[in-house]
Design a protein around this motif. Structure first.
Motif, mmCIF file in Angstrom:
data_model
loop_
_atom_site.group_PDB
_atom_site.id
_atom_site.type_symbol
_atom_site.label_atom_id
_atom_site.label_comp_id
_atom_site.label_asym_id
_atom_site.label_seq_id
_atom_site.Cartn_x
_atom_site.Cartn_y
_atom_site.Cartn_z
ATOM 1 N N MET A 105 42.337 27.851 38.869
ATOM 2 C CA MET A 105 40.925 28.077 38.586
ATOM 3 C C MET A 105 40.799 28.536 37.143
ATOM 4 N N VAL A 106 39.930 27.869 36.390
ATOM 5 C CA VAL A 106 39.681 28.233 34.995
ATOM 6 C C VAL A 106 38.224 28.652 34.861
ATOM 7 N N LEU A 107 38.021 29.884 34.418
ATOM 8 C CA LEU A 107 36.676 30.447 34.293
ATOM 9 C C LEU A 107 36.409 30.786 32.830
ATOM 10 N N VAL A 108 35.310 30.277 32.298
ATOM 11 C CA VAL A 108 34.894 30.595 30.931
ATOM 12 C C VAL A 108 33.658 31.480 31.054
ATOM 13 N N ILE A 109 33.778 32.732 30.605
ATOM 14 C CA ILE A 109 32.799 33.770 30.945
ATOM 15 C C ILE A 109 32.242 34.422 29.686
ATOM 16 N N PRO A 110 30.908 34.470 29.557
ATOM 17 C CA PRO A 110 30.341 35.245 28.448
ATOM 18 C C PRO A 110 30.415 36.725 28.787
ATOM 19 N N GLY A 111 30.932 37.525 27.868
ATOM 20 C CA GLY A 111 31.108 38.930 28.196
ATOM 21 C C GLY A 111 30.872 39.825 27.010
ATOM 22 N N ARG A 112 31.455 40.999 27.100
ATOM 23 C CA ARG A 112 31.380 41.948 25.991
ATOM 24 C C ARG A 112 32.751 42.590 25.836
ATOM 25 N N PRO A 113 33.128 42.970 24.624
ATOM 26 C CA PRO A 113 34.423 43.636 24.433
ATOM 27 C C PRO A 113 34.510 44.909 25.270
ATOM 28 N N LYS A 141 46.280 33.980 32.775
ATOM 29 C CA LYS A 141 45.920 34.062 31.357
ATOM 30 C C LYS A 141 44.533 34.680 31.249
ATOM 31 N N LEU A 142 44.333 35.420 30.159
ATOM 32 C CA LEU A 142 43.019 35.957 29.839
ATOM 33 C C LEU A 142 42.929 36.004 28.319
ATOM 34 N N GLU A 143 42.203 35.049 27.741
ATOM 35 C CA GLU A 143 42.157 34.903 26.289
ATOM 36 C C GLU A 143 40.722 34.746 25.805
ATOM 37 N N THR A 144 40.495 35.165 24.579
ATOM 38 C CA THR A 144 39.182 34.993 23.962
ATOM 39 C C THR A 144 39.051 33.570 23.444
ATOM 40 N N VAL A 145 37.916 32.929 23.743
ATOM 41 C CA VAL A 145 37.665 31.556 23.291
ATOM 42 C C VAL A 145 37.251 31.594 21.824
ATOM 43 N N ILE A 197 33.415 35.363 24.338
ATOM 44 C CA ILE A 197 33.545 34.520 25.525
ATOM 45 C C ILE A 197 35.031 34.486 25.835
ATOM 46 N N PHE A 198 35.381 34.748 27.103
ATOM 47 C CA PHE A 198 36.810 34.717 27.412
ATOM 48 C C PHE A 198 37.107 33.696 28.502
ATOM 49 N N LEU A 199 38.329 33.189 28.451
ATOM 50 C CA LEU A 199 38.796 32.198 29.413
ATOM 51 C C LEU A 199 39.864 32.827 30.285
ATOM 52 N N ALA A 200 39.671 32.714 31.596
ATOM 53 C CA ALA A 200 40.617 33.277 32.556
ATOM 54 C C ALA A 200 41.223 32.158 33.388
ATOM 55 N N VAL A 201 42.522 32.226 33.591
ATOM 56 C CA VAL A 201 43.225 31.252 34.432
ATOM 57 C C VAL A 201 43.777 31.992 35.642
ATOM 58 N N LEU A 202 43.384 31.567 36.832
ATOM 59 C CA LEU A 202 43.798 32.222 38.074
ATOM 60 C C LEU A 202 44.537 31.237 38.966
ATOM 61 N N LYS A 203 45.571 31.760 39.651
ATOM 62 C CA LYS A 203 46.270 30.968 40.663
ATOM 63 C C LYS A 203 46.264 31.733 41.974
ATOM 64 N N ARG A 204 46.130 30.978 43.053
ATOM 65 C CA ARG A 204 46.159 31.574 44.383
ATOM 66 C C ARG A 204 47.557 32.092 44.657
ATOM 67 N N LYS A 205 47.669 33.343 45.139
ATOM 68 C CA LYS A 205 48.978 33.867 45.513
ATOM 69 C C LYS A 205 49.493 33.132 46.739
ATOM 70 N N MET A 206 50.804 33.097 46.873
ATOM 71 C CA MET A 206 51.404 32.405 48.015
ATOM 72 C C MET A 206 51.044 33.124 49.302
ATOM 73 N N ILE A 207 50.727 32.348 50.329
ATOM 74 C CA ILE A 207 50.419 32.914 51.642
ATOM 75 C C ILE A 207 51.728 33.065 52.405
ATOM 76 N N LEU A 208 52.076 34.320 52.710
ATOM 77 C CA LEU A 208 53.324 34.572 53.423
ATOM 78 C C LEU A 208 53.056 34.755 54.904
ATOM 79 N N VAL A 209 53.864 34.141 55.712
ATOM 80 C CA VAL A 209 53.756 34.297 57.163
ATOM 81 C C VAL A 209 55.042 34.941 57.658
#
Length: 731
Positions: free
Chosen positions: A579-587, A651-655, A718-730
């Protein structure tokens, strides 16, 4: 599996002191017993008035769950009170022969002393008993299986310590303290956000488990609505324990670093906070909310010794986990000494302490998908069509962010996306609006995915692409579909609905994307437009220049929305997807009031108040209007992802800022973009006829204060965040 995963999310446990020794909870819970006894009459009345026996007649068994039962004896007294009230309800309706059998589920953390609990079960009980280990902030029972939920003196415990308060790199690090009540605003807000999310999880779980016609009774230690955190008796007690630990650290008896990474996971709520949580959740109606009469506790020891013994029984387990058993006697001896020196704490704290009883009933169930959609029914679409004020013609700022994010997005796909064996690669763009920016983003994603396959020599395995364009139901999908690129390399579909709810089947989407959309909340916090609330935002349309109560209402709404967003995506994202999210924010260090988006909304609010003073709009309408927009910091996003636990933040980086070629003045560009984004929500409240005058006034104010644009541009991020789903453990 879902149940296992849900349990692991709430793995922190804070059981009461087990056994039957002198420091055990079983022998040090007379305060709690006093309120169980005092609540009996209110509970009986609630059952008489609110329990629906018509629905229950179809079942031979009445199922009760006591959440946070500990080890007894109070849980057994509470259960007996419930049984008596239910039996009386049946008898008073002439239904003696239909009185059901009773099954009681005693729930507490896995580490609770269930051995002691089971040994203490009344020999003459009139019910079948079972113990249920697990956090009540998660699912514990099958759907619609429990007729009566009860909890007494348990909901002040959070599911966890907010992670920020023990993180040395966080602005909310609570160094030298073990609780929020005498700490900085950042610490208090971290606790408030954790409490808001926990209540949402609690109510969501119970909404699925409660049977039709059933009810829930909660007995909660709290504080009056106007009482500061620091003046609550429980909070003052934790402050004092914290000062004892710091004294011991100065003597070298405990490590100061251990104190700095230790906090008590307790939050004392107000009745207004409970009301707000129930309103936000929307699954329940709050049928009653009453203060329980204060009771006198008969004891053979002094009130101060009683407070110490009760605090030890409640907190010894977690203190021992952090510092070891050997410090306990000295710590609580020191605590006793400090209380004796400051005996007024007990008197003043007891005077202001309150406990309230809440009665909740499940609202009528609809189909799950419909219910999920209706929960997020407020809509704030961009201006549709292709006219001069449309979003399609006034979104060059947003295009700059899409262009600026392209390289970071490509790198994220190259490094973080798993190569998939599916013949079709599914992409969802959340908050797509009407184009053209969504089409550019999708093209960037497809290019990056194709390049990833090609760079691994898998040209022949490049999949087909299906793209789902999502936005609110009121979005102009006609315009969107007419604008679809003729030469596109993907199958296109539109998905109406709020991205704060479920939109797709489980594990069906490989790539989630959203650009400049997550600053929109699911709704305006209800408290800020309620004249009877301390968070009423009279004369303002946003939180950024408002009192702390308003800011906290927005922060709580944002925290809950992010939890809902991440929970929904966690179920929908496919294994190996990102998941890639581009978010307007504030420092992180910029106050709310200095954020460019917030400055802009403050100015629109001042224009509306000017128009109200002239009689062009109703002041009452201004007082009941707020913008559902919240600008988060990168740290707030990190905290939301940590609390949710389903995703890892890769990842969490400023665009990088991309300059926009000027065709008009920067001020005119600012106004046209603000109008395209906000016109619809303003029109819903005030009507269409005010729009030209409002934005002419807005333009004039910006021209009079051009420094706003310059300083805002300087602090905008504006920052860009990259998220990955954690592994589902059974297991």
């Amino acid at each position: 599996m879902a149940a296992l995963e849900e349990t692991s999310k709430f793995s922190e446990a804070y059981p009461m002191k087990g056994g039957d020794g002198p420091n055990s909870y079983a022998n040090n819970s007379t305060f709690q017993k006093g309120y169980v006894d005092a609540a009996k009459e209110l509970l009986s009345k609630a059952v008489a008035e609110k329990l629906n026996t018509d629905v229950l007649l179809s079942s031979n068994t009445f199922c009760i769950a006591d959440l946070g039962c500990s080890v007894g004896p109070n849980t057994f007294i509470a259960v007996e009170n419930i049984l008596e009230a239910v039996e009386f309800k049946f008898q008073s309706q002439g239904l003696n022969l239909q009185i059901p059998e009773f099954q009681v589920f005693f729930n507490d953390h896995t580490l609770n002393d269930f051995n002691r609990l089971f040994k203490s079960l009344p020999q003459t009980r009139r019910y079948y008993a079972a113990g249920v280990p697990g956090s009540f902030y998660s699912r514990l029972f099958p759907n619609a299986s429990i007729n009566f939920f009860h909890s007494s003196f348990a909901l002040q415990w959070l599911s966890r310590v907010p992670k920020q308060v023990v993180d040395k790199n966080s602005s909310a690090w609570n160094k030298g303290r073990i609780h929020y009540s005498n700490s900085t605003d950042e610490v208090a807000r971290a606790y408030e956000a954790q409490h808001a999310e926990d209540m949402e999880c609690f109510l969501n779980a119970r909404a699925q488990e409660i049977a039709d016609g059933g009810m829930m009774v909660l007995v909660i230690p709290g504080r009056p609505n106007t009482l500061p955190h620091s003046n609550s008796l429980v909070n003052m007690s934790f402050q004092l324990i914290g000062s004892c630990l710091m004294d011991m650290a100065r003597k070298g008896l405990v490590s100061e670093e251990k104190v700095d990474t230790f906090n008590i996971p307790v939050y004392i709520m107000t009745s207004q906070e409970l009301e707000a949580a129930v309103e936000r959740n929307e699954h329940f109606s709050l049928e009653k909310l009453e203060t329980i009469p204060r009771t006198l506790v008969s004891s053979t020891v002094s009130p101060i010794q009683l407070v110490v013994s009760h605090m030890r029984a409640g907190s010894e387990g977690m203190i021992k986990q952090q510092f070891g058993e050997e410090i306990l006697d000295e710590l609580f001896d020191l605590y006793l000494k400090k209380l004796e020196e400051q005996s007024s704490i007990i008197a003043s704290g007891t005077e202001t302490a309150i406990t309230f009883l809440a009665v909740l009933k499940r609202k009528k169930r609809e189909m799950a998908a419909v219910e999920e959609t209706s929960k997020f029914s407020e809509e704030y679409p961009m201006k549709g069509g292709d006219g001069p004020s449309s979003y399609a013609n006034n979104s060059t700022f947003q295009k700059g962010a899409v262009d600026g994010a392209k390289e970071l997005l490509s790198k994220a796909v190259a490094e973080k996306l798993d190569l998939l064996s599916s013949n079709t690669f599914y992409i969802a763009d959340l908050g797509c609006s009407v184009g053209p920016n969504t089409f550019i983003s999708v093209e960037n994603i497809i290019e990056a995915v194709e390049f990833k396959f090609q760079s691994h020599g898998l040209n022949s395995q490049i999949p087909e692409f299906q793209v789902f364009f999502n936005d609110h139901t009121l979005n102009d999908f006609n315009r969107l579909f007419k604008s679809l690129p003729q030469t596109r390399r993907y199958y296109a579909a539109g998905v109406p609905g709020s991205f704060y709810g479920r939109l797709f089947p489980s594990t069906s989407i490989h790539f989630f994307h959203s650009t400049l959309a997550l600053h929109w909340l699911s709704r305006v916090p209800k408290e800020v437009v309620d004249k009877n609330s301390p968070a009423w935002n009279k004369g303002r349309i946003h939180y950024s220049n408002s009192p702390d109560e308003v800011v906290r209402a927005y922060e709580a709404q944002h925290a809950e929305d992010m939890e809902c967003f991440l929970n929904a995506r966690a179920q929908e994202i496919a294994d190996g997807g990102i998941m890639v999210l581009v978010i307007p924010g504030r420092p992180n260090t910029v106050p709310h009031s200095d954020s460019p988006g917030n400055v802009s909304l403050q100015l629109i609010g001042s224009c509306l108040m000017d128009m109200a003073r002239k009689g062009v709009v109703s002041e009452d309408k201004v007082d009941t209007f707020n913008f559902p927009v919240y600008y988060m910091t990168p740290q707030e996003l990190e905290a939301a992802v940590e609390r949710n636990e389903y995703f890892s933040l890769k990842k969490l980086e400023t665009v990088p800022h991309i300059p926009i070629p000027p065709t008009v003045s920067p001020i005119q560009l600012f106004v046209s973009h603000a109008r395209a984004a906000s016109e619809e929500v303003i029109k819903q409240q005030f009507g269409e006829e005010i729009l030209d005058e409002l934005f002419d006034s807005y333009l004039k104010k910006l021209e009079e204060q051009p420094s706003i644009i310059a300083s805002a541009t300087e602090t905008a991020i504006i920052f860009l965040a990259v998220l990955k789903r954690k592994m589902i453990l059974v297991n």
